[in-house]
Design a protein around this motif. Structure first.
Motif, PDB file in Angstrom:
ATOM      1  N   VAL A 185      -9.088   6.631  -9.458  1.00 42.38           N
ATOM      2  CA  VAL A 185      -8.175   7.513 -10.681  1.00 42.38           C
ATOM      3  C   VAL A 185      -7.403   6.464 -11.648  1.00 42.38           C
ATOM      4  CG1 VAL A 185      -6.405   9.135 -10.992  1.00 42.38           C
ATOM      5  CG2 VAL A 185      -8.041   9.716  -9.227  1.00 42.38           C
ATOM      6  N   GLN A 186      -7.043   5.332 -11.148  1.00 38.50           N
ATOM      7  CA  GLN A 186      -6.324   4.597 -12.088  1.00 38.50           C
ATOM      8  C   GLN A 186      -7.201   4.096 -13.120  1.00 38.50           C
ATOM      9  OE1 GLN A 186      -5.053   0.284 -10.695  1.00 38.50           O
ATOM     10  NE2 GLN A 186      -3.060   1.214 -10.973  1.00 38.50           N
ATOM     11  N   LYS A 187      -8.514   3.405 -12.953  1.00 36.33           N
ATOM     12  CA  LYS A 187      -9.482   3.418 -13.699  1.00 36.33           C
ATOM     13  C   LYS A 187      -9.818   4.464 -14.743  1.00 36.33           C
ATOM     14  CE  LYS A 187     -11.285  -0.468 -10.944  1.00 36.33           C
ATOM     15  NZ  LYS A 187     -12.366  -0.936 -10.202  1.00 36.33           N
ATOM     16  N   LEU A 188      -9.756   5.828 -14.142  1.00 34.94           N
ATOM     17  CA  LEU A 188     -10.104   6.608 -15.199  1.00 34.94           C
ATOM     18  C   LEU A 188      -8.934   6.912 -16.249  1.00 34.94           C
ATOM     19  CD1 LEU A 188     -11.740   9.357 -15.636  1.00 34.94           C
ATOM     20  CD2 LEU A 188     -10.191  10.377 -13.925  1.00 34.94           C
ATOM     21  N   VAL A 189      -7.744   6.637 -15.801  1.00 34.99           N
ATOM     22  CA  VAL A 189      -6.497   7.000 -16.405  1.00 34.99           C
ATOM     23  C   VAL A 189      -6.432   5.595 -17.578  1.00 34.99           C
ATOM     24  CG1 VAL A 189      -3.971   7.294 -16.648  1.00 34.99           C
ATOM     25  CG2 VAL A 189      -5.409   8.477 -15.052  1.00 34.99           C
ATOM     26  N   LEU A 190      -6.465   4.598 -16.957  1.00 34.33           N
ATOM     27  CA  LEU A 190      -6.128   3.455 -17.701  1.00 34.33           C
ATOM     28  C   LEU A 190      -7.243   2.567 -18.306  1.00 34.33           C
ATOM     29  CD1 LEU A 190      -3.114   1.915 -15.624  1.00 34.33           C
ATOM     30  CD2 LEU A 190      -2.907   3.420 -17.436  1.00 34.33           C
ATOM     31  N   GLY A 191      -8.398   2.763 -18.026  1.00 34.34           N
ATOM     32  CA  GLY A 191      -9.661   1.879 -18.154  1.00 34.34           C
ATOM     33  C   GLY A 191      -9.698   0.660 -17.094  1.00 34.34           C
ATOM     34  N   LYS A 192     -10.154  -0.428 -17.578  1.00 38.44           N
ATOM     35  CA  LYS A 192     -10.266  -1.420 -16.822  1.00 38.44           C
ATOM     36  C   LYS A 192      -9.098  -2.130 -16.617  1.00 38.44           C
ATOM     37  CE  LYS A 192     -13.386  -5.494 -15.899  1.00 38.44           C
ATOM     38  NZ  LYS A 192     -14.424  -6.534 -16.598  1.00 38.44           N
ATOM     39  N   VAL A 193      -8.710  -2.294 -15.305  1.00 41.56           N
ATOM     40  CA  VAL A 193      -7.321  -3.106 -15.103  1.00 41.56           C
ATOM     41  C   VAL A 193      -7.545  -4.145 -14.040  1.00 41.56           C
ATOM     42  CG1 VAL A 193      -5.801  -1.305 -15.691  1.00 41.56           C
ATOM     43  CG2 VAL A 193      -6.886  -1.234 -13.673  1.00 41.56           C
ATOM     44  N   GLN A 194      -6.709  -5.194 -13.940  1.00 44.92           N
ATOM     45  CA  GLN A 194      -6.835  -5.915 -12.912  1.00 44.92           C
ATOM     46  C   GLN A 194      -5.586  -6.556 -12.369  1.00 44.92           C
ATOM     47  OE1 GLN A 194      -8.698  -9.684 -15.081  1.00 44.92           O
ATOM     48  NE2 GLN A 194     -10.773  -8.665 -14.707  1.00 44.92           N
ATOM     49  N   ASP A 195      -5.926  -6.890 -10.900  1.00 44.85           N
ATOM     50  CA  ASP A 195      -4.562  -7.233 -10.065  1.00 44.85           C
ATOM     51  C   ASP A 195      -3.554  -6.484 -10.090  1.00 44.85           C
ATOM     52  OD1 ASP A 195      -6.132  -9.610  -9.663  1.00 44.85           O
ATOM     53  OD2 ASP A 195      -5.503 -10.734 -11.064  1.00 44.85           O
ATOM     54  N   THR A 196      -3.849  -5.114 -10.209  1.00 52.04           N
ATOM     55  CA  THR A 196      -2.650  -4.312 -10.053  1.00 52.04           C
ATOM     56  C   THR A 196      -1.980  -4.051  -8.515  1.00 52.04           C
ATOM     57  OG1 THR A 196      -4.073  -2.215  -9.514  1.00 52.04           O
ATOM     58  CG2 THR A 196      -3.643  -2.803 -11.897  1.00 52.04           C
ATOM     59  N   PRO A 197      -0.944  -3.599  -8.382  1.00 56.77           N
ATOM     60  CA  PRO A 197      -0.593  -3.424  -7.049  1.00 56.77           C
ATOM     61  C   PRO A 197      -1.527  -2.487  -6.261  1.00 56.77           C
ATOM     62  CG  PRO A 197       1.296  -3.067  -8.351  1.00 56.77           C
ATOM     63  CD  PRO A 197       0.212  -3.125  -9.307  1.00 56.77           C
ATOM     64  N   THR A 198      -2.153  -1.389  -6.465  1.00 55.06           N
ATOM     65  CA  THR A 198      -3.374  -0.926  -5.964  1.00 55.06           C
ATOM     66  C   THR A 198      -4.246  -1.873  -5.642  1.00 55.06           C
ATOM     67  OG1 THR A 198      -2.658   1.128  -7.095  1.00 55.06           O
ATOM     68  CG2 THR A 198      -4.866   1.128  -6.156  1.00 55.06           C
ATOM     69  N   GLN A 199      -4.837  -2.714  -6.454  1.00 58.36           N
ATOM     70  CA  GLN A 199      -6.204  -3.712  -6.326  1.00 58.36           C
ATOM     71  C   GLN A 199      -5.692  -4.439  -5.335  1.00 58.36           C
ATOM     72  OE1 GLN A 199      -7.068  -4.771 -10.085  1.00 58.36           O
ATOM     73  NE2 GLN A 199      -8.462  -3.023 -10.405  1.00 58.36           N
ATOM     74  N   LEU A 200      -4.517  -4.991  -5.225  1.00 56.61           N
ATOM     75  CA  LEU A 200      -4.059  -6.150  -4.207  1.00 56.61           C
ATOM     76  C   LEU A 200      -3.905  -5.366  -2.819  1.00 56.61           C
ATOM     77  CD1 LEU A 200      -1.183  -7.852  -6.446  1.00 56.61           C
ATOM     78  CD2 LEU A 200      -3.360  -8.704  -6.012  1.00 56.61           C
ATOM     79  N   PHE A 201      -3.375  -4.201  -2.839  1.00 61.64           N
ATOM     80  CA  PHE A 201      -3.286  -3.449  -1.456  1.00 61.64           C
ATOM     81  C   PHE A 201      -4.839  -3.215  -1.227  1.00 61.64           C
ATOM     82  CE2 PHE A 201      -2.014   0.607   0.756  1.00 61.64           C
ATOM     83  CZ  PHE A 201      -1.721  -0.104   1.785  1.00 61.64           C
ATOM     84  N   LYS A 202      -5.638  -2.928  -1.751  1.00 59.48           N
ATOM     85  CA  LYS A 202      -7.038  -2.960  -1.669  1.00 59.48           C
ATOM     86  C   LYS A 202      -7.743  -3.948  -0.847  1.00 59.48           C
ATOM     87  CE  LYS A 202     -11.371  -1.342  -3.862  1.00 59.48           C
ATOM     88  NZ  LYS A 202     -11.871  -1.086  -5.352  1.00 59.48           N
ATOM     89  N   ARG A 203      -7.534  -5.354  -1.517  1.00 63.35           N
ATOM     90  CA  ARG A 203      -7.795  -6.392  -1.075  1.00 63.35           C
ATOM     91  C   ARG A 203      -7.345  -6.716   0.256  1.00 63.35           C
ATOM     92  NH1 ARG A 203      -6.950  -9.834  -6.699  1.00 63.35           N
ATOM     93  NH2 ARG A 203      -8.169  -8.301  -7.952  1.00 63.35           N
ATOM     94  N   SER A 204      -6.128  -6.548   0.560  1.00 62.90           N
ATOM     95  CA  SER A 204      -5.446  -6.843   1.740  1.00 62.90           C
ATOM     96  C   SER A 204      -6.024  -5.817   2.814  1.00 62.90           C
ATOM     97  CB  SER A 204      -4.051  -6.893   1.629  1.00 62.90           C
ATOM     98  OG  SER A 204      -3.671  -5.284   1.559  1.00 62.90           O
ATOM     99  N   LEU A 205      -6.152  -4.754   2.453  1.00 60.90           N
ATOM    100  CA  LEU A 205      -6.958  -3.669   3.445  1.00 60.90           C
ATOM    101  C   LEU A 205      -8.423  -4.159   3.912  1.00 60.90           C
ATOM    102  CD1 LEU A 205      -5.636  -0.502   2.129  1.00 60.90           C
ATOM    103  CD2 LEU A 205      -5.075  -1.505   4.543  1.00 60.90           C
ATOM    104  N   ILE A 206      -9.097  -4.729   2.979  1.00 56.80           N
ATOM    105  CA  ILE A 206     -10.477  -5.146   3.177  1.00 56.80           C
ATOM    106  C   ILE A 206     -10.405  -6.498   3.997  1.00 56.80           C
ATOM    107  CG2 ILE A 206     -12.498  -6.281   2.139  1.00 56.80           C
ATOM    108  CD1 ILE A 206     -11.905  -4.286  -0.246  1.00 56.80           C
ATOM    109  N   LYS A 207      -9.486  -7.311   3.924  1.00 59.25           N
ATOM    110  CA  LYS A 207      -9.363  -8.483   4.654  1.00 59.25           C
ATOM    111  C   LYS A 207      -9.015  -8.201   6.144  1.00 59.25           C
ATOM    112  CE  LYS A 207      -6.825 -12.967   4.913  1.00 59.25           C
ATOM    113  NZ  LYS A 207      -5.827 -13.581   4.188  1.00 59.25           N
ATOM    114  N   ASP A 208      -8.055  -7.305   6.212  1.00 51.80           N
ATOM    115  CA  ASP A 208      -7.456  -6.660   7.600  1.00 51.80           C
ATOM    116  C   ASP A 208      -8.614  -5.992   8.256  1.00 51.80           C
ATOM    117  OD1 ASP A 208      -5.951  -5.899   9.677  1.00 51.80           O
ATOM    118  OD2 ASP A 208      -4.956  -4.204   8.552  1.00 51.80           O
TER     119      ASP A 208
END
Length: 301
Positions: A119-142
């Motif tokens: 949804v964030q990409k839908l609203v803002l377009g391409k974004v990088q290193d947002t808190p959402t994406q950082l949380f996503k990476r940490s969950l994938i690592k976990d």
């Protein structure tokens, strides 16, 4: 066998949460937990989940607490009725680093954050290193650590799973509803079992009105030299009584309007033309779907 797993969400809000937001939150959690429960079988060898049943056990106001019970109706090989981690170890030698409860929570958070990122990409377009994406990476690592798989393998699997349009659109809707009670009260942190979603991540999630605006946006794009299969014509409506399939762009017939440089006389009796067009797309759920062709110019043959 049925595996029962408790799931608790605490919105650390200061004031009471409106009933509609509580209902939306519960519906969002139901969808997310059904997804997580089914996805669990992809991270526990030999497990097959036949059904996921989500029930509400407790709701309390103030700091909103929602306690649910997730029933997984599953079998593992010969359906021995043992504690799940022990059962897996006995039959495969594979030791679950954490119990099924923890894996379910992580997979539920993964579903939420993938939906929020979409949804964030839908609203803002391409974004990088947002808190959402950082949380996503940490969950994938976990999740990689808990499942004994590499981060690359886990990410590739999840990207493929959530590349399915219907699934990610549903999770996008659910993510917006999940975050809303906290977003409307100063981005209050959310505690999911023992995992905290901090205020910066809550603040990063799109608001419902931004999501609705993006979902309703009509977009247009210009294409030159498109081959059009003309399928319908209405002589009583010279400019708009047409339909065509824009080959290579869409596989269904769309309504077609003629702009000033394209005349009906150029189309009469022709089943296929080449022209410059503007393709109009509208939101259907969270997706952009072509809805209309504006024929700008017809190429001479």
């Amino acid at each position: 066998m049925e595996i029962q797993i408790p799931f608790k969400v605490e919105y650390q809000t200061a004031a009471n949460v409106p009933i509609q937001e509580i209902i939306n939150s519960l519906l969002a959690l139901q969808r997310v937990l059904e997804e997580a429960g089914k996805n669990l079988e992809n991270f526990i060898p030999g497990l097959t989940v036949q059904k996921v049943d989500v029930r509400v056990q407790q709701i309390s106001s103030g700091s909103l607490k929602e306690v649910l019970l997730v029933g997984l109706f599953a079998y593992f090989q010969d359906e021995l009725r043992q504690e799940l981690p022990q059962l897996i170890h006995d039959h495969t030698g594979y030791t679950v680093p954490a119990n099924a409860d923890t894996l379910l929570v992580v997979l539920a958070l993964v579903a939420i954050v993938y939906g929020a990122d979409f949804v964030q990409k839908l609203v803002l377009g391409k974004v990088q290193d947002t808190p959402t994406q950082l949380f996503k990476r940490s969950l994938i690592k976990d999740l990689a650590q808990r499942s004994g798989r590499s981060e690359e393998d886990v990410k590739a699997f999840l990207d493929k799973r959530y590349g399915v349009k219907t699934r990610i659109k549903q999770l996008g809707d659910s993510a917006v509803k999940f975050f809303m009670p906290s977003k409307k009260q100063g981005n209050a942190p959310i505690l999911v079992n023992d995992t905290t979603i901090d205020s910066s991540t809550v603040a990063d999630a799109p608001m419902d009105f931004a999501y609705e605006k993006a979902a309703q946006t009509e977009k247009s794009r210009h294409y030159d030299g498109v081959v059009l299969e003309v399928h319908a014509q209405d002589k009583d409506r010279d400019a708009s009584g047409w339909a065509a399939v824009p080959l290579g762009l869409h596989d269904k017939r769309l309504r077609m309007r003629l702009m000033d440089a394209a005349t009906p006389e150029q189309l009469w009796g022709r089943d296929r033309i080449t022209g410059d067009i503007v393709l109009i797309s509208k939101r259907v759920g969270l997706d952009l779907e072509p809805s209309e062709i504006h024929l700008v110019r017809i190429h001479d043959e």
